[in-house]
Design a protein around this motif. Structure first.
Motif, PDB file in Angstrom:
ATOM      1  N   LYS A 176      -5.531  -0.602  -6.491  1.00  0.00           N
ATOM      2  CA  LYS A 176      -4.898  -1.822  -7.006  1.00  0.00           C
ATOM      3  C   LYS A 176      -5.769  -3.034  -6.688  1.00  0.00           C
ATOM      4  N   CYS A 177      -6.467  -2.987  -5.551  1.00  0.00           N
ATOM      5  CA  CYS A 177      -7.296  -4.120  -5.103  1.00  0.00           C
ATOM      6  C   CYS A 177      -8.778  -3.783  -5.031  1.00  0.00           C
ATOM      7  N   ASN A 222       4.187   1.483  -0.893  1.00  0.00           N
ATOM      8  CA  ASN A 222       5.300   1.431  -1.848  1.00  0.00           C
ATOM      9  C   ASN A 222       6.665   1.512  -1.172  1.00  0.00           C
ATOM     10  N   CYS A 231       0.803  -1.219   0.000  1.00  0.00           N
ATOM     11  CA  CYS A 231       0.000   0.000   0.000  1.00  0.00           C
ATOM     12  C   CYS A 231       0.841   1.276   0.000  1.00  0.00           C
ATOM     13  N   LYS A 283      -4.507   5.661  -5.104  1.00  0.00           N
ATOM     14  CA  LYS A 283      -4.050   4.852  -6.240  1.00  0.00           C
ATOM     15  C   LYS A 283      -3.634   3.463  -5.765  1.00  0.00           C
ATOM     16  N   SER A 284      -3.028   3.385  -4.594  1.00  0.00           N
ATOM     17  CA  SER A 284      -2.648   2.089  -4.021  1.00  0.00           C
ATOM     18  C   SER A 284      -3.883   1.285  -3.639  1.00  0.00           C
TER      19      SER A 284
END
Length: 113
Positions: free
Chosen positions: A54-55, A39, A37, A50-51
């Motif tokens: 991803k899911c 990075n 989450c 944005k993280s």
């Protein structure tokens, strides 16, 4: 001394059994580590939306909360940053209450995971 912030962040991430919020346990149960989450293995700031995306699909989340009135994922303010409401390392909040402060207004009395 210059490594102290990274060391503290790493300890924070590793000591989740003591510091974790309920939602964090869900991510841990799915083997989602800090780096997924943030990075980085030693995070020093909140994850970016944005993280999360991803899911988590924003449209799917909005559809899941469609029966809520108002729908917090279909806000008049547009698509808000996930971490305004969803807190991984502390209790989540209803960000709408930042402006909608009237405690008698029941529309915003919902639980944020």
């Amino acid at each position: 001394m210059k490594y102290l912030p990274s060391l503290i962040a790493g300890l924070f991430c590793m000591s989740s059994a003591v510091l974790a919020a309920p939602s964090q346990f869900k991510h841990q149960a799915r083997n989602v580590n800090c780096e997924a989450c943030h990075n980085t293995a030693a995070p020093v700031s909140a994850a970016k939306s944005k993280s999360c995306m991803k899911c988590h699909n924003y449209e799917a989340v909005a559809a899941k909360t469609a029966k809520m009135n108002p729908n917090p994922h279909d806000s008049h303010a547009g698509q808000l940053r996930c971490t305004l409401c969803h807190k991984e390392h502390s209790d989540s909040v209803v960000y709408c209450r930042e402006c909608h402060k009237n405690k008698d207004d029941q529309r915003f009395n919902f639980k944020t995971p």
